[in-house]
Design a protein around this motif. Sequence first.
Motif, PDB file in Angstrom:
ATOM      1  N   TRP A  19       0.862  -1.191   0.000  1.00 33.93           N
ATOM      2  CA  TRP A  19       0.000   0.000   0.000  1.00 33.93           C
ATOM      3  C   TRP A  19       0.888   1.227   0.000  1.00 33.93           C
ATOM      4  O   TRP A  19       1.638   1.461   0.944  1.00 33.93           O
ATOM      5  CB  TRP A  19      -0.908  -0.021   1.230  1.00 33.93           C
ATOM      6  N   GLN A  20       0.808   2.027  -1.048  1.00 30.42           N
ATOM      7  CA  GLN A  20       1.745   3.129  -1.230  1.00 30.42           C
ATOM      8  C   GLN A  20       1.218   4.489  -0.776  1.00 30.42           C
ATOM      9  O   GLN A  20       1.968   5.455  -0.716  1.00 30.42           O
ATOM     10  CB  GLN A  20       2.171   3.229  -2.716  1.00 30.42           C
ATOM     11  N   ASP A  21      -0.079   4.584  -0.468  1.00 32.49           N
ATOM     12  CA  ASP A  21      -0.630   5.876  -0.067  1.00 32.49           C
ATOM     13  C   ASP A  21      -0.127   6.259   1.328  1.00 32.49           C
ATOM     14  O   ASP A  21       0.337   5.403   2.087  1.00 32.49           O
ATOM     15  CB  ASP A  21      -2.163   5.838  -0.086  1.00 32.49           C
ATOM     16  N   THR A  22      -0.228   7.540   1.668  1.00 35.58           N
ATOM     17  CA  THR A  22       0.206   8.020   2.977  1.00 35.58           C
ATOM     18  C   THR A  22      -1.009   8.219   3.873  1.00 35.58           C
ATOM     19  O   THR A  22      -1.843   9.092   3.603  1.00 35.58           O
ATOM     20  CB  THR A  22       0.963   9.356   2.856  1.00 35.58           C
ATOM     21  N   TYR A  70      -9.322   3.232   3.039  1.00 34.03           N
ATOM     22  CA  TYR A  70      -9.898   4.575   3.054  1.00 34.03           C
ATOM     23  C   TYR A  70     -11.173   4.610   3.898  1.00 34.03           C
ATOM     24  O   TYR A  70     -12.018   3.727   3.813  1.00 34.03           O
ATOM     25  CB  TYR A  70     -10.216   5.028   1.618  1.00 34.03           C
ATOM     26  N   PRO A  75      -7.164   8.339   3.517  1.00 32.33           N
ATOM     27  CA  PRO A  75      -6.337   7.145   3.729  1.00 32.33           C
ATOM     28  C   PRO A  75      -6.045   6.935   5.217  1.00 32.33           C
ATOM     29  O   PRO A  75      -5.661   7.874   5.917  1.00 32.33           O
ATOM     30  CB  PRO A  75      -5.058   7.449   2.941  1.00 32.33           C
TER      31      PRO A  75
END
Length: 273
Positions: A19-22, A70, A75
């Motif tokens: 998972w690359q989102d912050t 989410y 996020p």
Amino acid sequence: MSELLQQITAASDYIKQFWQDTPVAGIILGSGLGNLAGDITGKVEIAYGDIPYFPESTVEGHSGKLILGYMQNKPVVAMAGRFHYYEGFSMQQVTFPVRVMKALGIQTLFISNAAGGMNAAFEVGDLMIIKDHINLQPEHPLRGRNENTLGPRFPDMSEPYAKSLINSAMKIAGDNNISLHTGVYVGVQGPTFETRAEYKYMHIIGGDAVGMSTVPEVIVAAHAGLQVFAMSVITDIGIREEENVITHEEVLQAAKAAEPKLTLIFRELIQQL
């Protein structure tokens, strides 16, 4: 690089593969309060046992996985199950996930727990926003050499729970006809529930609710510069002597019944971030 920093880096790097989102917020789900994870969309689930240096939860009502996704289009990263000192973990292990969530990028930490009530105004199933705490745990998560890149040697604890989030939660509750208390949480080691004399003692020194978690995570969050919002579900009333027989099953049942109200408040607070 210190051993602790190496472990934090290894764990966060592993998670970032999936998972690359912050994430803007981290969420710690307490006993019987794991259904909030159902509100997370587009989620990736990682078992604690797969994450480098993560402990594994051993307590019923704690599923033991990290959930990334989410909530209200924001996020988030959520812990479905937490760690306790009474399980045999060190305080550094108990609070390690907070360090990892900070490394992933969170700014705010939301914490829930099941707690015993010591305020005569409380009823089973009530919600209490934690406005302050008293630490009666036998060990401190910041004991030892300080890692200056993680936080100061002597962190300020004058406002460990963000007043702005408390005020927002009170407004959300009012708009949705949810009754809320605010109070002081007493953190103890466990795993025994309290004696009648202990309940009285902790109420005398200023406690409104008591539990076996939360305080170590909040201390580390304060050390890391995170803003914190924490809420207890009152799952038993220990101050009433005739009702002082408590089981873990009853705690889980009371937490489950109160969970929809807690979920609504957490969800609305996260939307405002």
